[in-house]
Design a protein around this motif. Structure first.
Motif, mmCIF file in Angstrom:
data_model
loop_
_atom_site.group_PDB
_atom_site.id
_atom_site.type_symbol
_atom_site.label_atom_id
_atom_site.label_comp_id
_atom_site.label_asym_id
_atom_site.label_seq_id
_atom_site.Cartn_x
_atom_site.Cartn_y
_atom_site.Cartn_z
ATOM 1 N N ARG A 54 3.450 -5.667 -3.544
ATOM 2 C CA ARG A 54 3.470 -4.368 -2.545
ATOM 3 C C ARG A 54 2.728 -4.993 -1.361
ATOM 4 N N GLU A 58 -2.165 -0.982 -0.158
ATOM 5 C CA GLU A 58 -1.659 -0.333 -1.272
ATOM 6 C C GLU A 58 -2.312 -0.663 -2.523
ATOM 7 N N LEU A 83 5.428 2.596 -2.740
ATOM 8 C CA LEU A 83 6.893 2.341 -2.262
ATOM 9 C C LEU A 83 7.832 1.649 -3.198
ATOM 10 N N ASN A 160 7.162 -5.404 0.083
ATOM 11 C CA ASN A 160 6.857 -4.633 1.173
ATOM 12 C C ASN A 160 5.777 -5.073 2.076
ATOM 13 N N TYR A 273 9.579 4.308 4.736
ATOM 14 C CA TYR A 273 10.945 3.801 3.921
ATOM 15 C C TYR A 273 11.166 4.531 2.773
ATOM 16 N N ALA A 274 10.482 5.421 2.399
ATOM 17 C CA ALA A 274 11.110 6.473 1.367
ATOM 18 C C ALA A 274 10.947 7.961 1.636
ATOM 19 N N ASP A 275 10.906 8.062 3.233
ATOM 20 C CA ASP A 275 10.704 9.286 3.628
ATOM 21 C C ASP A 275 12.158 9.835 3.769
ATOM 22 N N ASN A 294 17.574 7.547 3.146
ATOM 23 C CA ASN A 294 16.159 6.685 3.232
ATOM 24 C C ASN A 294 16.378 5.165 2.737
ATOM 25 N N LYS A 296 14.709 3.436 0.887
ATOM 26 C CA LYS A 296 14.376 3.174 -0.642
ATOM 27 C C LYS A 296 15.720 3.393 -1.400
#
Length: 313
Positions: A54, A58, A83, A160, A273-275, A294, A296
């Motif tokens: 991670r 996080e 993420l 990440n 990155y997950a948006d 996105n 991810k």
């Protein structure tokens, strides 16, 4: 996760040059594990594995010391961070659609120190944290290799931000020691790698040019480049153009490699990155040409396709 501002502030406060490669490294304290929170990779060989490191800040950031190399499933997000936990879920779906076995997922134990942690000692704390992550990643791979000595397995590694630097250290050590810990690794996936370089031999999605903040202000030796040259096509790096960690000096020619970034700050891009609103061009065999999604979800498609290719080969 946001290193650029921490770098700037630390350099100003300390009134020292920002060539931080020569920082002294703090010793790693002895771990006193909670026996109830201990989980091993086990002795049974799985068809595939997913090992996640991670990013800074996080969870878990609860102060509990867990026995390495992997977190128990009861820990928040399995120790993967939000993420990479979401990426793991998306990858499970994509492997299922390709009739591949779902990977067994684990978060690698390491501090993932928070941005600015320790004030002027932040850089030393960061390096120490990444080194702990690299060592525990190596230990996890050794356990997998022992369990799968008589079987074929595939390992996916994802990092990440700070977790990407931990992977960089691990593969750099592998290259210089001629080790075999990574022999079952099929894919390494980076999100927002602080030590990214456009000179690396990897598959770049998003930013194609420029360098990360810790490549511009070198915090580590770049031993990962040697490993990437010896293992082409294994590593995929996702960097949203203008992300202030992996691409702080956005190149004008990369403006067309992302959509939905207008008005999104460099800091927020590192968190996107997950948006679903921030999309990168995703080229994978199972997707139509000119597909945008996105990072991810793109990674889930690309990694699943890589696993299918390796399984059929």
């Amino acid at each position: 996760m946001i290193f650029a501002e921490a770098v700037r502030r630390a350099c100003v406060v300390a009134a020292v040059p920002c060539a931080v490669a020569g920082l002294s490294i703090l010793g790693v304290p002895a771990a006193h594990a909670d026996p109830a929170a201990t989980e091993s990779l086990g002795s049974r060989c799985e068809a595939s594995y997913f090992l996640a490191l991670r990013g800074s800040n996080e969870p878990p950031q609860d102060g509990v010391v867990h026995e390495p190399p992997v977190y128990p499933a009861s820990v928040a997000t399995g120790g993967m961070g939000p993420l990479l936990s979401a990426f793991f879920t998306a990858l499970q779906q994509q492997t299922g659609e390709r009739s591949l076995p779902a990977p067994a997922g684990y978060g690698i134990v390491y501090p993932a120190v928070q941005v600015g942690d320790g004030g002027l000692s932040y850089f030393s704390n960061y390096v120490r944290s990444a080194r702990v992550g690299a060592e525990n990643l190596r230990r996890a791979l050794q356990q997998i290799n022992t369990a799968c000595a008589d079987s074929e397995t595939q390992v996916v590694i994802a990092g990440n931000s700070q977790g990407a630097d931990a992977i960089n250290l691990a593969i750099g050590n592998e290259a210089t020691s001629a080790g075999k810990d990574f022999r079952n690794v099929s894919v390494i996936t980076y999100f927002g790698d602080p030590s990214r370089s456009d000179q690396q031999q990897l598959r770049a999605v998003g930013a194609q040019r420029g360098e990360g903040v810790f490549r511009i202000l070198p915090l580590f030796p770049a031993g990962q480049d040697q490993w990437m040259r010896a293992n082409p096509d294994v590593t995929i790096s996702y960097c949203i153009p203008g992300d202030n960690v992996c691409d702080p000096a956005e190149h004008p020619e990369d403006l067309g490699n992302a959509r939905g970034t207008l008005g999104v700050t460099p800091l927020d891009r590192h968190l996107s990155y997950a948006d679903p609103a921030v999309r990168l061009r995703c080229n994978s065999p199972g997707l139509p040409d000119d597909t945008w999604m996105n990072a991810k979800d793109c990674a889930a498609h690309m990694v699943a396709d890589r696993l299918r290719t390796r399984a059929s080969g």
